[in-house]
Design a protein around this motif. Structure first.
Motif, short mmCIF file in Angstrom:
data_model
loop_
_atom_site.label_atom_id
_atom_site.label_comp_id
_atom_site.label_asym_id
_atom_site.label_seq_id
_atom_site.Cartn_x
_atom_site.Cartn_y
_atom_site.Cartn_z
N VAL A 111 5.15 5.76 -0.92
CA VAL A 111 4.20 6.53 -1.73
C VAL A 111 3.41 7.50 -0.85
O VAL A 111 2.82 7.10 0.16
CB VAL A 111 3.21 5.59 -2.47
CG1 VAL A 111 2.14 6.40 -3.19
CG2 VAL A 111 3.95 4.70 -3.46
N TYR B 30 -0.72 2.37 -10.24
CA TYR B 30 0.65 2.83 -9.99
C TYR B 30 1.39 1.80 -9.14
O TYR B 30 2.54 1.42 -9.44
CB TYR B 30 0.66 4.20 -9.30
CG TYR B 30 2.07 4.62 -8.99
CD1 TYR B 30 2.85 5.24 -9.95
CD2 TYR B 30 2.65 4.28 -7.76
CE1 TYR B 30 4.18 5.55 -9.69
CE2 TYR B 30 3.98 4.58 -7.49
CZ TYR B 30 4.75 5.21 -8.47
OH TYR B 30 6.06 5.47 -8.21
N LEU B 31 0.76 1.35 -8.06
CA LEU B 31 1.42 0.42 -7.13
C LEU B 31 1.70 -0.93 -7.80
O LEU B 31 2.72 -1.57 -7.52
CB LEU B 31 0.55 0.23 -5.88
CG LEU B 31 0.46 1.46 -4.96
CD1 LEU B 31 -0.70 1.33 -3.98
CD2 LEU B 31 1.77 1.68 -4.21
N GLU B 32 0.79 -1.35 -8.66
CA GLU B 32 0.99 -2.64 -9.33
C GLU B 32 2.10 -2.56 -10.38
O GLU B 32 2.87 -3.49 -10.55
CB GLU B 32 -0.31 -3.08 -10.01
CG GLU B 32 -1.28 -3.75 -9.04
CD GLU B 32 -2.70 -3.80 -9.58
OE1 GLU B 32 -2.87 -3.86 -10.82
OE2 GLU B 32 -3.63 -3.75 -8.75
N HIS C 72 -6.48 -2.14 1.06
CA HIS C 72 -5.22 -2.71 0.57
C HIS C 72 -4.20 -2.76 1.71
O HIS C 72 -3.17 -2.07 1.66
CB HIS C 72 -4.63 -1.87 -0.57
CG HIS C 72 -5.57 -1.63 -1.70
ND1 HIS C 72 -6.50 -0.62 -1.70
CD2 HIS C 72 -5.73 -2.29 -2.88
CE1 HIS C 72 -7.18 -0.66 -2.84
NE2 HIS C 72 -6.75 -1.67 -3.57
N MET D 99 -4.15 4.96 -8.21
CA MET D 99 -3.17 4.55 -7.20
C MET D 99 -2.90 3.04 -7.29
O MET D 99 -1.74 2.61 -7.23
CB MET D 99 -3.69 4.91 -5.80
CG MET D 99 -2.78 4.53 -4.68
SD MET D 99 -1.21 5.45 -4.68
CE MET D 99 -1.67 6.93 -3.78
N GLU D 100 -3.97 2.26 -7.45
CA GLU D 100 -3.79 0.80 -7.56
C GLU D 100 -2.90 0.46 -8.76
O GLU D 100 -1.98 -0.36 -8.65
CB GLU D 100 -5.16 0.13 -7.73
CG GLU D 100 -5.97 0.11 -6.44
CD GLU D 100 -7.44 -0.25 -6.65
OE1 GLU D 100 -8.13 -0.49 -5.65
OE2 GLU D 100 -7.90 -0.27 -7.82
N ASN E 121 7.79 -0.46 -8.80
CA ASN E 121 8.36 -1.03 -7.59
C ASN E 121 8.79 0.16 -6.72
O ASN E 121 9.93 0.57 -6.75
CB ASN E 121 9.54 -1.92 -8.00
CG ASN E 121 10.17 -2.58 -6.80
OD1 ASN E 121 9.54 -2.73 -5.76
ND2 ASN E 121 11.43 -2.95 -6.94
N THR E 122 7.82 0.69 -6.00
CA THR E 122 8.07 1.93 -5.24
C THR E 122 8.09 1.64 -3.74
O THR E 122 7.22 0.95 -3.23
CB THR E 122 6.99 2.98 -5.55
OG1 THR E 122 6.98 3.22 -6.95
CG2 THR E 122 7.27 4.29 -4.83
N TYR F 185 -0.25 -2.79 1.47
CA TYR F 185 0.55 -1.62 1.13
C TYR F 185 0.82 -0.73 2.35
O TYR F 185 1.23 0.42 2.22
CB TYR F 185 -0.14 -0.79 0.04
CG TYR F 185 -0.14 -1.43 -1.33
CD1 TYR F 185 1.05 -1.87 -1.91
CD2 TYR F 185 -1.32 -1.60 -2.05
CE1 TYR F 185 1.06 -2.46 -3.16
CE2 TYR F 185 -1.32 -2.19 -3.32
CZ TYR F 185 -0.13 -2.62 -3.86
OH TYR F 185 -0.12 -3.20 -5.11
N VAL G 22 4.10 0.96 2.51
CA VAL G 22 4.42 1.79 1.34
C VAL G 22 3.69 3.13 1.42
O VAL G 22 4.30 4.20 1.33
CB VAL G 22 4.04 1.04 0.03
CG1 VAL G 22 4.31 1.93 -1.18
CG2 VAL G 22 4.77 -0.28 -0.07
N ILE G 23 2.40 3.04 1.60
CA ILE G 23 1.56 4.25 1.61
C ILE G 23 1.76 5.02 2.92
O ILE G 23 1.67 4.46 4.01
CB ILE G 23 0.07 3.85 1.50
CG1 ILE G 23 -0.19 3.16 0.16
CG2 ILE G 23 -0.85 5.05 1.71
CD1 ILE G 23 -0.41 4.06 -1.01
#
Ligand SMILES: [Zn+2]
Length: 241
Positions: A203, A194-196, A222, A191-192, A199-200, A225, A228-229
């Motif tokens: 999630v 993917y997020l890095e 985190h 997941m880390e 540009n989403t 995020y 986002v999450i």
């Protein structure tokens, strides 16, 4: 768009005129408007990502299409339906890793699908529909395990980052990404990354085996995020994104 969490890695994404169903294996299927296109995705054949119940949608809805990783077994279904005098092959599209596809929907619009190579079996899906980008990872994840050999974990890292390179810098609206508590100390890595890398905007963690607390733990580690999450708390939960 409306997103409904079904179970595990199973989600329904609904747009104005289409429904995208991903990796259904159990749980209650949300009601869908019959006039919409229904596109059913299966990332691979494992029991927690595929249930042949999905083929019953063909009887209930007029505009259904299936996009299936190539190893998902369908011969039995084609034969079974042929016996009843029905040809279902036109509804089934088999896909392979690292390919680009274009599907014409019943509504006249085009759905573009890119497949990535999974680090387990099958593929991950990157969809482009009407300028909206949606990603469903299937079992593409950084599957590191404390009990594995160093070499096996090194090979996993290589395979994972090779696949992820395809997503580098991509603008993605909604993504579904594994966060598996069984990996314990290694659970956050995929997941880390993917997020890095991407540009989403939104999630949804998945493949949590019902242990949604791992999402809270990830957010605690985190907090940046937080927007986002998405915090999943129960099956059937709906989100407007
Ligand atoms: Zn799985």
């Amino acid at each position: 768009m409306k997103v409904t969490y079904i179970e595990h890695s199973g989600f329904l994404v609904e747009t104005e005129d289409a429904c995208f169903l991903f990796d259904y294996y159990k749980g209650e299927l949300p009601w869908m408007e019959p006039e919409k296109d229904i596109v059913v995705f299966v990332s691979h054949k494992h029991g927690d990502h595929f249930n042949s119940e999905i083929f019953r949608l063909l009887e209930e809805y007029p505009h259904v299409k299936y996009i299936l990783s190539h190893e998902v077994p369908v011969k039995w279904f084609i034969a079974q339906e042929a016996e009843k005098g029905r040809d279902v092959e036109p509804y089934l599209c088999k896909v392979r890793k690292k390919q680009d596809y274009e599907f014409s929907l019943y509504n006249g619009k085009t759905l573009k699908v890119h497949t990535l190579k999974s680090t387990d079996l099958g593929v991950a899906y990157l969809l482009d529909y009407e300028g909206e980008t949606i990603y469903h990872a299937g079992d593409l994840n950084l599957w590191l395990w404390a009990g594995e050999t160093k070499q096996a974990n090194e090979n996993m890292k290589k395979a994972f980052y090779t696949s992820m390179e395809e997503l580098r810098g991509k603008d993605i609206h909604v993504a579904f990404v594994p966060l598996d508590p069984r990996q314990e100390g290694d659970a956050f890595g995929g997941m880390e990354a993917y997020l890095e890398l991407t540009n989403t905007k939104i999630v949804f963690p998945m493949h949590c085996w019902g242990q949604y607390n791992i999402i809270r733990e990830f957010l605690k580690a985190h907090p940046y995020y937080g927007d986002v999450i998405q915090m999943i708390e129960r099956e059937g939960q709906e989100f407007i994104v």
